[in-house]
Design an enzyme around this catalytic site. Structure first.
Site, PDB file in Angstrom:
ATOM      1  N   GLU A 297     -73.550 176.222  69.531  1.00 49.96           N
ATOM      2  CA  GLU A 297     -73.550 175.933  70.980  1.00 49.96           C
ATOM      3  C   GLU A 297     -73.742 174.433  71.226  1.00 49.96           C
ATOM      4  O   GLU A 297     -73.167 173.858  72.152  1.00 49.96           O
ATOM      5  CB  GLU A 297     -74.659 176.744  71.649  1.00 49.96           C
ATOM      6  CG  GLU A 297     -74.751 176.635  73.151  1.00 49.96           C
ATOM      7  CD  GLU A 297     -73.628 177.358  73.896  1.00 49.96           C
ATOM      8  OE1 GLU A 297     -72.450 176.970  73.701  1.00 49.96           O
ATOM      9  OE2 GLU A 297     -73.911 178.268  74.672  1.00 49.96           O
TER      10      GLU A 297
ATOM     11  N   THR B  23     -68.564 172.063  80.225  1.00 59.60           N
ATOM     12  CA  THR B  23     -70.014 172.183  80.413  1.00 59.60           C
ATOM     13  C   THR B  23     -70.665 170.800  80.399  1.00 59.60           C
ATOM     14  O   THR B  23     -71.550 170.515  81.210  1.00 59.60           O
ATOM     15  CB  THR B  23     -70.620 173.080  79.304  1.00 59.60           C
ATOM     16  OG1 THR B  23     -70.057 174.384  79.450  1.00 59.60           O
ATOM     17  CG2 THR B  23     -72.115 173.177  79.412  1.00 59.60           C
TER      18      THR B  23
HETATM   19  N1  HSE Z   1     -77.004 176.838  81.339  1.00 59.01           N
HETATM   20  C1  HSE Z   1     -75.814 176.158  80.963  1.00 59.01           C
HETATM   21  C2  HSE Z   1     -75.355 175.268  82.100  1.00 59.01           C
HETATM   22  C3  HSE Z   1     -74.766 177.175  80.659  1.00 59.01           C
HETATM   23  O1  HSE Z   1     -75.331 175.755  83.231  1.00 59.01           O
HETATM   24  O2  HSE Z   1     -75.021 174.098  81.879  1.00 59.01           O
HETATM   25  C4  HSE Z   1     -73.494 176.599  80.129  1.00 59.01           C
HETATM   26  O3  HSE Z   1     -73.520 176.519  78.736  1.00 59.01           O
END
Ligand code: HSE
Length: 305
Positions: free
Chosen positions: A128, A180
Site C-alpha cells: 500500500e 490517492t
Molecule cells: N484513507 C485513505 C485516503 C484511503 O483517504 O487517503 C485511500 O488509500
C-alpha cells in the site's frame, strides 16, 4: 499444496467520519489471484487484465507485499502470481489494497498459515505504501478481516474488528482518475479544534451505531468537517448524489476512500437498488461515464476460490 486461488474484495475506507482508520469490505467486485510456488527464488507476475499495471515485482503492489512476506518468513522458494483485476486502479474502492492483501493471504496459505491476520495486514502495508506513499491500513484491514474494522494505530498496528448489522451499499464509480497521493496532498495540515471535536464525536457515535445496530445513529454520524470539504469538489455531482440518495432512503454516505467513487449505505437491498437508479439518473444527465455496484457489507475478507 503448491497453488492457490483467492478472491480479494473491494473495500470502502474512511466511511466519511473515520479518515485513515475506518473501513468495510464489499462482497464484490473482487480481484482474482492465483499464486504458485516454484523452486527458483524470486517473484514472477502476470496480469490478465487491461489496466497496464507494472509486472516488475519491486514496483507492483502485490509483488512488494509478497516480497515483504518472503523476507519475514525467510523462505527460499519463489512464487508465480497471476492477477486478474476487476477493481480498477485509482477508483477509490481499495484496488491496491486488494492486490496486496490477496497476495499475502494466498502466500500464507501456501506456507502453512504462519502469519496472523494482523501480521498479514502489516505485510500488505508495504504494498500500500508503494501505491499511496503513506502508511495507512483502512482498506487493508477490512480486505483481510472482512466486515467493518477500525485501525486504532498503525505503529504498532492495532486493528479492531467491529460487529455490525446487515447493511447494503451502493457504490458509484465515475470514470475519472484521482490519485490517492494527489487527494492527500490537498488536505489541511492543521485542523481547528472545533472541527476535530465534530469528527471524533461522530466517529465514536458511528462505532456505537454499528455495534448496537442503531441504523439511525449510523446515518447521522456520517459527518466529516475536515477531509470531505477539501475533496468533494473533485467528485462529479457529489452533493446531488448524496442528497438524492438520502431522499431515496440512504442512511448516509460520501466519498469512498480518496475518490472518485462514492458510497451510500442502506438498510435493505431494495433501497440500495432504488439509490442505484437515482444515481444512474444523475450521471445519465451528464457526459461522465460511470460504473455502479450494489453489495452487502461482506462478513468475509479475502476468500479462497
Ligand atoms: N484513507 C485513505 C485516503 C484511503 O483517504 O487517503 C485511500 O488509500
Amino acid at each position: 499444496m503448491n497453488e492457490i486461488t483467492v478472491l480479494a474484495p473491494a473495500t470502502v475506507s474512511n466511511v466519511v467520519c473515520g479518515f485513515d482508520c475506518l473501513g468495510f469490505a464489499l462482497e464484490g467486485p473482487c480481484d482474482r489471484m492465483t499464486l504458485r510456488t516454484r523452486e527458483e527464488p524470486g517473484i514472477e507476475i502476470k496480469h490478465f487484465d487491461t489496466y497496464g499495471l507494472t509486472t516488475d515485482p519491486t514496483r507492483n503492489v502485490a509483488g512488494v507485499a509478497l516480497s515483504a512476506l518472503i523476507e519475514a518468513a525467510q523462505i527460499t522458494t519463489g512464487f508465480e502470481l497471476e492477477i486478474t483485476k476487476s477493481i480498477k486502479p485509482g477508483s477509490g474502492i481499495g484496488s491496491s489494497a486488494a492486490s496486496a492483501c490477496g497476495a499475502v493471504v494466498a502466500a500464507n496459505r501456501l506456507i502453512g498459515e504462519r502469519f496472523s491476520k494482523a501480521e498479514l495486514v502489516e505485510l500488505a502495508m508495504a504494498g500500500e505504501m508503494v501505491a499511496s506513499g503513506s502508511r495507512h491500513a483502512d482498506n487493508l484491514a477490512p480486505c483481510i478481516y472482512g466486515g467493518f474494522t477500525l485501525v486504532r494505530s498503525t505503529e504498532p498496528l492495532d486493528i479492531i474488528p467491529l460487529s455490525f448489522p446487515e447493511l447494503y451499499v451502493t457504490v458509484v464509480h465515475p470514470q475519472i482518475e484521482i490519485k490517492t497521493s494527489d487527494a492527500r496532498a490537498i488536505l489541511p495540515l492543521e485542523v481547528p479544534l472545533h472541527d476535530a471535536i465534530i469528527n471524533w464525536s461522530n466517529l465514536g457515535a458511528f462505532v456505537a451505531g454499528l455495534t448496537n445496530g442503531d441504523l439511525d445513529l449510523l446515518g447521522r454520524s456520517m459527518v466529516d468537517t475536515i477531509v470531505e470539504p477539501a475533496r468533494s469538489s473533485l467528485i462529479p455531482h457529489f452533493d446531488q448524489v448524496r442528497s438524492r440518495s438520502i431522499e431515496k432512503g440512504a442512511l448516509g454516505g460520501g466519498i469512498s476512500g480518496s475518490g472518485p467513487s462514492m458510497f451510500m449505505l442502506s438498510r435493505s437491498e431494495k433501497i440500495a437498488r432504488s439509490i442505484k437508479e437515482e444515481i444512474s439518473a444523475v450521471f445519465g444527465n451528464s457526459s461522465i461515464e460511470f460504473n455502479i455496484y450494489i453489495s452487502k457489507v461482506a462478513t468475509e475478507g479475502v476468500r479462497f476460490a
